[in-house]
Design an enzyme around this catalytic site. Sequence first.
Site, PDB file in Angstrom:
ATOM      1  CB  ALA A  28      -0.917   0.007   1.216  1.00 14.72           C
ATOM      2  CD  GLU A  29      -1.455   3.703  -2.855  1.00 12.12           C
ATOM      3  OE1 GLU A  29      -1.332   2.482  -2.644  1.00 12.12           O
ATOM      4  OE2 GLU A  29      -2.327   4.186  -3.603  1.00 12.12           O
ATOM      5  CB  ILE A  30      -0.055   4.488   3.545  1.00  7.77           C
ATOM      6  CG1 ILE A  30       0.102   5.357   4.799  1.00  7.77           C
ATOM      7  CG2 ILE A  30      -0.236   3.025   3.920  1.00  7.77           C
ATOM      8  CD1 ILE A  30      -1.096   5.383   5.731  1.00  7.77           C
TER       9      ILE A  30
END
Lengths: 223, 223, 260, 260
Positions: A50-52
């Site tokens: 996930a890009e977070i």
Amino acid sequence: MQEKQKLDRETIALRVAKEFQDGDVVNLGLGLPGLASNFVPSGREVLFQAEIGVLGFGELTAPGEGDYELVNASGQTVREQPGMSCFDHAESFVMIRGGHVDISVMGAFQVSEKGDLANYMVPERKIGTIGGAMDLAIGTKKLIVAMNHTTKDGQPRILKKCTYPITALNCVDLIVTDIAVMEVIEKGLLLREVAPGWTPEEVQQLTEPALIVDPDCQEITLM
Amino acid sequence: MQEKQKLDRETIALRVAKEFQDGDVVNLGLGLPGLASNFVPSGREVLFQAEIGVLGFGELTAPGEGDYELVNASGQTVREQPGMSCFDHAESFVMIRGGHVDISVMGAFQVSEKGDLANYMVPERKIGTIGGAMDLAIGTKKLIVAMNHTTKDGQPRILKKCTYPITALNCVDLIVTDIAVMEVIEKGLLLREVAPGWTPEEVQQLTEPALIVDPDCQEITLM
Amino acid sequence: MPINKIVSSFDEAVADIEDGATIMVGGFGVVAGAPSLLLEAVARKGVKELTMVSNVCGFGKEVWKQLGFKFAEDPDILVRNGQLKKAIATAPVSAIYENNFERLLRAGKVELEMASQGSLAERIRAAKAGLGGIYTPVGIGTVLEEGKETKVIDGKKYILELPIKADFALIKAHKGDRWGNLVYRRTSRNFNAIMAGAATVTIAEVDEIVELGELDADVIHTPGPYVDRVVVRPKEIDDEDMEISDKAKESYEKFQKKGG
Amino acid sequence: MPINKIVSSFDEAVADIEDGATIMVGGFGVVAGAPSLLLEAVARKGVKELTMVSNVCGFGKEVWKQLGFKFAEDPDILVRNGQLKKAIATAPVSAIYENNFERLLRAGKVELEMASQGSLAERIRAAKAGLGGIYTPVGIGTVLEEGKETKVIDGKKYILELPIKADFALIKAHKGDRWGNLVYRRTSRNFNAIMAGAATVTIAEVDEIVELGELDADVIHTPGPYVDRVVVRPKEIDDEDMEISDKAKESYEKFQKKGG
């Protein structure tokens, strides 16, 4: 013409998940693509990114039960699992933009026959949310779009040229819709699979560009 | 002219260390500059950074006694101390090149009146070692050069223009030699301090460019 | 099938490195952070015409043996074996020691591209990050500006530095797991952590292999996707008594006194 | 004197932020990673005409209160207070919620510069790293290419993205010490870790202050030099019973169902 049956969201997600190979690093977009995490083929080990800034997390927790410092890119809490790693945003996008994510699955408003993607803004809204979509579209090795084949009022979303603002050019590799599976190849869109009960001609009618029908075109299989 | 007394290496290092202020992040080069770590003014907390990727380490260990996975940029083992952090090379040079290191102390072959630095290669050797010198020269807030005022055969090393290969242009802020302390200012070199027994005129004789003598020019003080 | 990046031998780990390959070699200078056993395996394989991207070109096993290192090979092993066509390095030679690289360079038997350490790190990272290039002020007015594009941005002059990609990255880490997650110890992180993922194939030599989950998510330095193979150092080796040359002894003494 | 970056109140921590300042605000979107109390202090100070660099422009306290957050302010507090002149963001609005930023933007009361998340991260890092700019392929053929230089490198087209500098960076970390060393927890690291050091002054809001040495050298995510001030969240706060609007309740339900 009689309304034919289309695949539901879960079935589309199931078909998408069939693409995940052992060891693939996979980033799933908001909404329908996220469902694909429920359908990883049995026995395959797939790592979700996930890009977070997290890789290798587990399933969604029940609402209110998770750790709010462990969320996916939609802000939903996910379970920790062995092997998981966390990192900062620069590192997360080194991973995404540097070609270290194998598969990205996204929704879309429109896709062109050249694989151009439009999914960050509906023109009427005038304000969009780019987020990590452009980075993922450019950076990941294989981009799968999962969407309905047409708009709610039956207009094609697979077009010769996108009319909505572009997320990235020539980036889509595979389109999985509620009636078909198409691969973006050099010459255009290769129709590889159709939903049960659909013919290639019927899919073509709901698609703007001319489809190249794979000689081996078959009914969508899920296993 | 009678040979006058020059400062020894330890005394030069002591004078350099006087520049360290509370909380300064300081990178020390090979050789003489490294000695400055022994002379941090009492009560001042100074953090030493080494380009290999460590900050806030303690003194050198006795040979053979340290942890060979905890070394300074010269490869010498150093002691761990509370607050120390380790990082990778990219991060280390983000710190150096992004202006997060307050003081860098280096040796030099030559320095020009504009603050150009030549310290990575003796032309006769034809092969040099750049290492982190160029990065440190450009990136740190204050660059102090610690060196002998002249070559072994008495030729000036402070020149109108460097004749050796350049490490970086306009980068030196302060030059501490065995006979003087000079600040690089807009108009040239400001002679601020002279070694005990030396006059500004005598320092000038061993320096190629014309020095600007600070009206407050005084004997080098170490405390 | 469960992901398993662990390979059982160093020879197997480097089996597909071919003549003419570009290899990155992690570490800084001190052998503690160098992938010694991977380098030995590349030497055994005998591939030639390699381009090596590394901070240093090595001091040689003799020096490190005196300092008590069990695994003592550094990039020098490829230099003295004549396996290099070219090195891209920041500190190819030493102030206290004429290494084999210097000897070969003077003899015209190897090429050298110099870099500044920070630019080398950024160029490797740029390859890993999919960037086309970066502008840095480091090197303006120096030999590093030669042949490179420059650009004035916001009144300041910068050099365009291009990514450095490689076919293989040979790195050293402390612990690794079957997903390829790695942690490093202290100053051994250095170039190892940024080279991981900057090559088509990244091979990590580790002190210890641990179970998945043993490395906490917040302390993993290199996430698995950057690593293709993990190979563990043996606990025991046949540590032959090697003869130490006078030259090596002398440089060892210099090193003890003032560092390398 | 011992280094001591710890300040005793949030108001003191932000006392020198002035009208017209550019501020970076860490976090991703979920309030857990946002510097809530620093944002409250900036709101109390009432400075205007701020340029805010942040991944999102906020959802508002009401939504997060329903999810049980004690510290529930996100960038929305500056938006609804009318303190922003401009935002640089990647996800300024929400698919499930018309936030205050969207309302003000439509009313022409605030400006917006859009960025892609990866380019925003790299541009912030470029400022921290002293780079003049970076070339990225992301954005070619899109609105993000407009007004920017492009260059073909090795046959591929790239956009020149310039560094984003700020006067202040407001970030949230888990633990901090008096040197300014920080560690983050899980997905709260995000933009916080890269904004640290990209501004003239970096202010870190932490859950806990620890003794120097309690954070191991290999696990510190942000070394002290990037941080200027550290301020700790109170353990207890007056948690007023706030009234929740129907709009917020509705968006909360949507969020629970499919994320934001």
